[in-house]
Enzyme design. Structure first.
Site, PDB file in Angstrom:
ATOM      1  N   ASP A   1       0.858  -1.184   0.000  1.00 28.08           N
ATOM      2  CA  ASP A   1       0.000   0.000   0.000  1.00 28.08           C
ATOM      3  C   ASP A   1       0.901   1.244   0.000  1.00 28.08           C
ATOM      4  O   ASP A   1       1.865   1.313   0.765  1.00 28.08           O
ATOM      5  CB  ASP A   1      -0.893  -0.015   1.268  1.00 28.08           C
ATOM      6  CG  ASP A   1      -2.074   0.960   1.172  1.00 28.08           C
ATOM      7  OD1 ASP A   1      -3.213   0.506   1.338  1.00 28.08           O
ATOM      8  OD2 ASP A   1      -1.824   2.156   0.919  1.00 28.08           O
TER       9      ASP A   1
ATOM     10  N   LEU B   1      -0.059   4.233   0.873  1.00 26.84           N
ATOM     11  CA  LEU B   1      -0.600   5.174   1.869  1.00 26.84           C
ATOM     12  C   LEU B   1      -1.151   6.449   1.220  1.00 26.84           C
ATOM     13  O   LEU B   1      -1.221   7.511   1.856  1.00 26.84           O
ATOM     14  CB  LEU B   1       0.463   5.526   2.920  1.00 26.84           C
ATOM     15  CG  LEU B   1       0.993   4.341   3.748  1.00 26.84           C
ATOM     16  CD1 LEU B   1       2.054   4.814   4.748  1.00 26.84           C
ATOM     17  CD2 LEU B   1      -0.145   3.622   4.502  1.00 26.84           C
TER      18      LEU B   1
ATOM     19  N   ASN C   1      -4.191   6.837   0.375  1.00 28.39           N
ATOM     20  CA  ASN C   1      -5.550   7.090   0.879  1.00 28.39           C
ATOM     21  C   ASN C   1      -5.777   6.364   2.197  1.00 28.39           C
ATOM     22  O   ASN C   1      -6.867   5.875   2.487  1.00 28.39           O
ATOM     23  CB  ASN C   1      -6.595   6.647  -0.168  1.00 28.39           C
ATOM     24  CG  ASN C   1      -7.971   7.225   0.145  1.00 28.39           C
ATOM     25  OD1 ASN C   1      -8.076   8.267   0.802  1.00 28.39           O
ATOM     26  ND2 ASN C   1      -9.016   6.536  -0.266  1.00 28.39           N
TER      27      ASN C   1
ATOM     28  N   SER D   1     -16.735  -2.387  -9.143  1.00 28.26           N
ATOM     29  CA  SER D   1     -17.779  -1.499  -8.616  1.00 28.26           C
ATOM     30  C   SER D   1     -19.034  -1.587  -9.468  1.00 28.26           C
ATOM     31  O   SER D   1     -18.963  -1.788 -10.680  1.00 28.26           O
ATOM     32  CB  SER D   1     -17.259  -0.056  -8.631  1.00 28.26           C
ATOM     33  OG  SER D   1     -18.311   0.857  -8.425  1.00 28.26           O
ATOM     34  N   ALA D   2     -20.170  -1.386  -8.839  1.00 23.90           N
ATOM     35  CA  ALA D   2     -21.454  -1.373  -9.561  1.00 23.90           C
ATOM     36  C   ALA D   2     -21.498  -0.226 -10.562  1.00 23.90           C
ATOM     37  O   ALA D   2     -22.357  -0.206 -11.456  1.00 23.90           O
ATOM     38  CB  ALA D   2     -22.591  -1.229  -8.560  1.00 23.90           C
TER      39      ALA D   2
ATOM     40  N   TYR E   1     -13.430   7.011 -13.506  1.00 28.43           N
ATOM     41  CA  TYR E   1     -13.213   5.989 -12.474  1.00 28.43           C
ATOM     42  C   TYR E   1     -13.912   4.691 -12.884  1.00 28.43           C
ATOM     43  O   TYR E   1     -13.301   3.620 -12.919  1.00 28.43           O
ATOM     44  CB  TYR E   1     -13.745   6.464 -11.117  1.00 28.43           C
ATOM     45  CG  TYR E   1     -14.004   5.327 -10.170  1.00 28.43           C
ATOM     46  CD1 TYR E   1     -15.303   4.884  -9.932  1.00 28.43           C
ATOM     47  CD2 TYR E   1     -12.950   4.658  -9.558  1.00 28.43           C
ATOM     48  CE1 TYR E   1     -15.534   3.818  -9.093  1.00 28.43           C
ATOM     49  CE2 TYR E   1     -13.177   3.587  -8.725  1.00 28.43           C
ATOM     50  CZ  TYR E   1     -14.475   3.166  -8.492  1.00 28.43           C
ATOM     51  OH  TYR E   1     -14.698   2.100  -7.669  1.00 28.43           O
TER      52      TYR E   1
ATOM     53  N   LYS F   1     -12.436   0.774 -14.026  1.00 34.32           N
ATOM     54  CA  LYS F   1     -12.862  -0.500 -13.452  1.00 34.32           C
ATOM     55  C   LYS F   1     -13.294  -1.456 -14.568  1.00 34.32           C
ATOM     56  O   LYS F   1     -12.927  -2.625 -14.587  1.00 34.32           O
ATOM     57  CB  LYS F   1     -14.013  -0.292 -12.459  1.00 34.32           C
ATOM     58  CG  LYS F   1     -13.602   0.334 -11.151  1.00 34.32           C
ATOM     59  CD  LYS F   1     -12.613  -0.540 -10.381  1.00 34.32           C
ATOM     60  CE  LYS F   1     -12.277   0.011  -9.028  1.00 34.32           C
ATOM     61  NZ  LYS F   1     -11.284  -0.787  -8.289  1.00 34.32           N
TER      62      LYS F   1
ATOM     63  N   ASN G   1     -22.834  -0.185  -2.321  1.00 34.98           N
ATOM     64  CA  ASN G   1     -22.384   0.964  -1.521  1.00 34.98           C
ATOM     65  C   ASN G   1     -21.859   0.528  -0.160  1.00 34.98           C
ATOM     66  O   ASN G   1     -22.636   0.399   0.779  1.00 34.98           O
ATOM     67  CB  ASN G   1     -23.531   1.973  -1.378  1.00 34.98           C
ATOM     68  CG  ASN G   1     -23.782   2.692  -2.690  1.00 34.98           C
ATOM     69  OD1 ASN G   1     -24.212   2.085  -3.674  1.00 34.98           O
ATOM     70  ND2 ASN G   1     -23.479   3.983  -2.730  1.00 34.98           N
TER      71      ASN G   1
ATOM     72  N   ARG H   1     -30.054   3.487  -2.742  1.00 39.38           N
ATOM     73  CA  ARG H   1     -28.864   2.715  -2.990  1.00 39.38           C
ATOM     74  C   ARG H   1     -28.848   1.428  -2.180  1.00 39.38           C
ATOM     75  O   ARG H   1     -29.616   1.295  -1.230  1.00 39.38           O
ATOM     76  CB  ARG H   1     -27.602   3.535  -2.610  1.00 39.38           C
ATOM     77  CG  ARG H   1     -27.362   4.783  -3.461  1.00 39.38           C
ATOM     78  CD  ARG H   1     -26.989   4.444  -4.888  1.00 39.38           C
ATOM     79  NE  ARG H   1     -26.691   5.636  -5.684  1.00 39.38           N
ATOM     80  CZ  ARG H   1     -27.595   6.350  -6.344  1.00 39.38           C
ATOM     81  NH1 ARG H   1     -28.883   6.004  -6.262  1.00 39.38           N
ATOM     82  NH2 ARG H   1     -27.231   7.398  -7.063  1.00 39.38           N
TER      83      ARG H   1
ATOM     84  N   ARG I   1     -27.284  15.854  -7.924  1.00 39.03           N
ATOM     85  CA  ARG I   1     -25.851  15.847  -8.261  1.00 39.03           C
ATOM     86  C   ARG I   1     -25.692  15.262  -9.656  1.00 39.03           C
ATOM     87  O   ARG I   1     -26.301  14.236  -9.986  1.00 39.03           O
ATOM     88  CB  ARG I   1     -25.096  15.016  -7.225  1.00 39.03           C
ATOM     89  CG  ARG I   1     -23.608  14.916  -7.431  1.00 39.03           C
ATOM     90  CD  ARG I   1     -22.923  14.216  -6.265  1.00 39.03           C
ATOM     91  NE  ARG I   1     -23.374  12.820  -6.158  1.00 39.03           N
ATOM     92  CZ  ARG I   1     -22.859  11.966  -5.260  1.00 39.03           C
ATOM     93  NH1 ARG I   1     -21.937  12.356  -4.388  1.00 39.03           N
ATOM     94  NH2 ARG I   1     -23.290  10.704  -5.204  1.00 39.03           N
TER      95      ARG I   1
HETATM   96  C1  WQD Z   1     -25.293   7.774  -2.287  1.00 38.12           C
HETATM   97  C2  WQD Z   1     -26.621   8.553  -2.337  1.00 38.12           C
HETATM   98  C3  WQD Z   1     -26.457  10.622  -3.526  1.00 38.12           C
HETATM   99  C4  WQD Z   1     -23.740  12.540  -0.649  1.00 38.12           C
HETATM  100  C5  WQD Z   1     -20.376   6.143  -5.281  1.00 38.12           C
HETATM  101  C6  WQD Z   1     -19.573   5.721  -6.473  1.00 38.12           C
HETATM  102  C7  WQD Z   1     -19.470   4.222  -6.533  1.00 38.12           C
HETATM  103  C8  WQD Z   1     -18.963   3.682  -5.227  1.00 38.12           C
HETATM  104  C9  WQD Z   1     -19.816   4.174  -4.061  1.00 38.12           C
HETATM  105  C10 WQD Z   1     -16.608   3.289  -5.499  1.00 38.12           C
HETATM  106  C11 WQD Z   1     -26.888   9.170  -3.694  1.00 38.12           C
HETATM  107  C12 WQD Z   1     -26.766  10.869  -2.044  1.00 38.12           C
HETATM  108  C13 WQD Z   1     -24.547  11.638  -1.309  1.00 38.12           C
HETATM  109  C14 WQD Z   1     -24.311  13.719  -0.083  1.00 38.12           C
HETATM  110  C15 WQD Z   1     -26.475  12.997  -0.855  1.00 38.12           C
HETATM  111  N1  WQD Z   1     -17.603   4.046  -5.034  1.00 38.12           N
HETATM  112  N2  WQD Z   1     -25.891  11.862  -1.413  1.00 38.12           N
HETATM  113  N3  WQD Z   1     -25.669  13.902  -0.224  1.00 38.12           N
HETATM  114  O1  WQD Z   1     -22.856   7.905  -5.734  1.00 38.12           O
HETATM  115  O2  WQD Z   1     -24.137   5.803  -5.038  1.00 38.12           O
HETATM  116  O3  WQD Z   1     -21.686   5.674  -5.413  1.00 38.12           O
HETATM  117  O4  WQD Z   1     -19.803   5.600  -4.109  1.00 38.12           O
HETATM  118  O5  WQD Z   1     -16.658   2.208  -6.005  1.00 38.12           O
HETATM  119  O6  WQD Z   1     -18.566   3.896  -7.562  1.00 38.12           O
HETATM  120  O7  WQD Z   1     -20.272   6.134  -7.633  1.00 38.12           O
HETATM  121  O8  WQD Z   1     -22.537   6.886  -3.432  1.00 38.12           O
HETATM  122  O9  WQD Z   1     -22.511   7.815  -1.161  1.00 38.12           O
HETATM  123  O10 WQD Z   1     -21.890   9.345  -3.107  1.00 38.12           O
HETATM  124  O11 WQD Z   1     -24.262   8.641  -2.794  1.00 38.12           O
HETATM  125  O12 WQD Z   1     -27.704  13.182  -0.955  1.00 38.12           O
HETATM  126  O13 WQD Z   1     -23.617  14.583   0.515  1.00 38.12           O
HETATM  127  O14 WQD Z   1     -26.532   9.637  -1.410  1.00 38.12           O
HETATM  128  O15 WQD Z   1     -27.213  11.504  -4.351  1.00 38.12           O
HETATM  129  O16 WQD Z   1     -28.294   9.108  -3.929  1.00 38.12           O
HETATM  130  P1  WQD Z   1     -22.898   6.626  -4.977  1.00 38.12           P
HETATM  131  P2  WQD Z   1     -22.723   8.221  -2.577  1.00 38.12           P
END
Ligand code: WQD
Length: 334
Positions: free
Chosen positions: A33, A35, A37, A126-127, A150, A154, A180, A232, A291
Site C-alpha cells: 500500500d 498510503l 488514501n 464497482s457497480a 473511475y 474498473k 455501496n 442505494r 448531483r
Molecule cells: C449515495 C446517495 C447521492 C452525498 C459512489 C460511487 C461508486 C462507489 C460508491 C466506489 C446518492 C446521495 C450523497 C451527499 C447525498 N464508489 N448523497 N448527499 O454515488 O451511489 O456511489 O460511491 O466504487 O462507484 O459512484 O454513493 O454515497 O456518493 O451517494 O444526498 O452529501 O446519497 O445523491 O443518492 P454513490 P454516494
C-alpha cells in the site's frame, strides 16, 4: 497460502485483512500500500484487531520493478487487488491520474502473476461499471459506458482480467462488483477515514453528527423513489470483506463475476432517519438540486453470490449506522 493484498491498508482492504485472517488462519498475508488514501495509524489499529505483526510494504504497485521484487521474495498463491483511486468526482476532473494509476497498477500485477505463476486473482470492482440500469441489477448485463473515468478504469481492468484468463486456463479470476460499502469494524478502530471533505453519503452524515459539518445536503428530492431521494444498496463493509474471503475460497479457473450488495434499496432520507434513531443524534439536512451523474435507484440482484459463494450479507442498516458512528466518534486525524 500466501496472499498479496494491494491497497490492504485502505477502507475495504483493511476490513478484508481481518476476514482473511479469520477464514485462512495459517495464510501468510502481505499488504502492499502506498498510503495515498490511508494512514499508518490505521495500520497500527489493524494490528491491534488481528493481534499480529503485519507484513506491510509501503510501495506503489505502478512501479513494476519494486513490485517484482516483492513477487520474487514471496511465493504468492493469490492476489486481492484493491489498490486504486476511487473518487468519482476527482476522476472527472483528473482522468489521466485515474487511467494511469488504476490501469498501470493492474497491468503490472497481471504481468507478474503470469511470470511468477500466481493463479488466483480477486478484483475489487464497482457497480458503477453497469452505468444507468434498471435495478435489481444482474451480473450478466452487457456493460454500458459509465458517467466517469473511475468507472471506465474498473470496466477496463475487468476486461484485461477476462482476456488474460481466457488464454491462461489455470488463471482464476473473481470480479467483485461492490454496491455501496458503509460502516466499520465493530471495534471502531478501523473504518472509512475520509480525510477532508467526504464524497460519499455515510461519511458526510457522520461528520454532520460530529458537528464538523453544519448540515447534510440531500442531492435531489424529486426522484421517482419512495420519498423522492436517491436509493442505494448499502452493504456493511464487514459483509463485503467476508464476501472477498468467500470468493477466494471458491475460486476456480476462468472469470467469475459477483455483485456484492444486500439486494435491498434504502433512500437517503431512510438512511438519515435510521442513523438518527439508532445513534440518538440529529442530522440537520436540506434538500438541494440533484448531483450530476447520480441515478435514482441502484440495488443488486445478489442471488449469484448467494448460490455460488454460499455468501450473503447479514448485517442490517441499523448495524451499519451504529458501526459508522462508533468509528467516527473514535477517529482522530493523525
Ligand atoms: C449515495 C446517495 C447521492 C452525498 C459512489 C460511487 C461508486 C462507489 C460508491 C466506489 C446518492 C446521495 C450523497 C451527499 C447525498 N464508489 N448523497 N448527499 O454515488 O451511489 O456511489 O460511491 O466504487 O462507484 O459512484 O454513493 O454515497 O456518493 O451517494 O444526498 O452529501 O446519497 O445523491 O443518492 P454513490 P454516494
Amino acid at each position: 497460502m500466501n496472499i498479496l493484498i494491494t491497497g490492504g491498508n485502505g477502507y475495504i482492504g483493511s476490513h478484508t485483512y481481518v476476514s482473511l485472517r479469520e477464514q485462512f488462519p495459517h495464510a501468510q498475508l502481505v499488504i502492499a500500500d502506498n498510503l495515498s488514501n490511508s494512514t499508518v495509524k490505521a495500520l497500527d489499529n489493524l494490528k491491534k484487531i488481528v493481534q499480529e505483526e503485519i507484513l506491510f510494504h509501503n510501495i506503489d504497485i505502478c512501479h513494476e520493478e519494486i513490485l517484482e521484487d516483492l513477487f520474487s521474495k514471496h511465493n504468492f498463491d493469490a492476489i486481492i487487488h484493491f489498490a486504486g483511486f476511487k473518487a468519482v468526482g476527482e476522476s472527472v476532473d483528473n482522468p489521466l491520474k485515474y487511467y494511469n494509476n488504476n490501469l498501470i497498477g493492474t497491468l503490472n500485477l497481471v504481468k507478474l502473476c503470469l511470470k511468477y505463476d500466481v493463479k488466483k486473482f480477486v478484483f475489487s470492482s464497482s457497480a458503477t461499471v453497469y452505468g444507468d440500469r434498471v435495478s435489481p441489477i444482474v451480473e450478466s448485463l452487457e456493460l454500458l459506458p459509465t458517467s466517469n473515468p473511475y468507472g471506465e478504469t474498473k470496466a477496463m481492468c475487468e476486461r484485461i482480467l477476462m482476456d488474460v484468463a481466457a488464454i491462461n486456463p489455470e488463471f482464476s479470476v473473481s470480479i467483485l462488483r461492490y454496491f455501496n460499502p458503509v460502516g466499520a469494524h465493530e471495534s471502531g478502530m478501523i473504518g472509512e477515514a475520509a480525510n477532508g471533505m467526504p464524497n460519499n453519503l455515510m461519511p458526510y452524515i457522520t461528520k454532520v453528527a460530529k458537528g464538523e459539518l453544519r448540515a447534510l445536503n440531500v442531492f435531489g428530492g424529486d426522484y421517482p423513489t419512495i420519498d423522492g431521494t436517491g436509493v442505494r444498496d448499502y452493504i456493511h463493509v464487514m459483509d463485503l470483506a467476508e464476501g472477498h474471503a468467500a470468493a477466494l475460497a471458491h475460486l476456480k479457473p476462468g472469470t467469475h463475476i459477483y455483485n456484492l450488495g444486500t439486494g435491498k434499496g434504502t433512500s437517503v432520507l431512510q438512511l438519515v432517519d435510521t442513523f438518527q434513531r439508532v445513534n440518538g443524534v440529529r442530522i440537520p439536512y436540506e434538500i438541494v438540486g440533484r448531483r450530476n451523474g447520480d441515478l435514482a435507484s441502484v440495488f443488486a440482484d445478489v442471488s449469484k453470490a448467494e448460490r455460488e459463494l454460499q455468501w450473503q450479507a447479514k448485517r442490517t442498516i441499523e448495524c451499519m449506522c451504529r458501526d459508522a458512528w462508533n468509528f467516527e466518534k473514535n477517529y482522530v486525524l493523525i
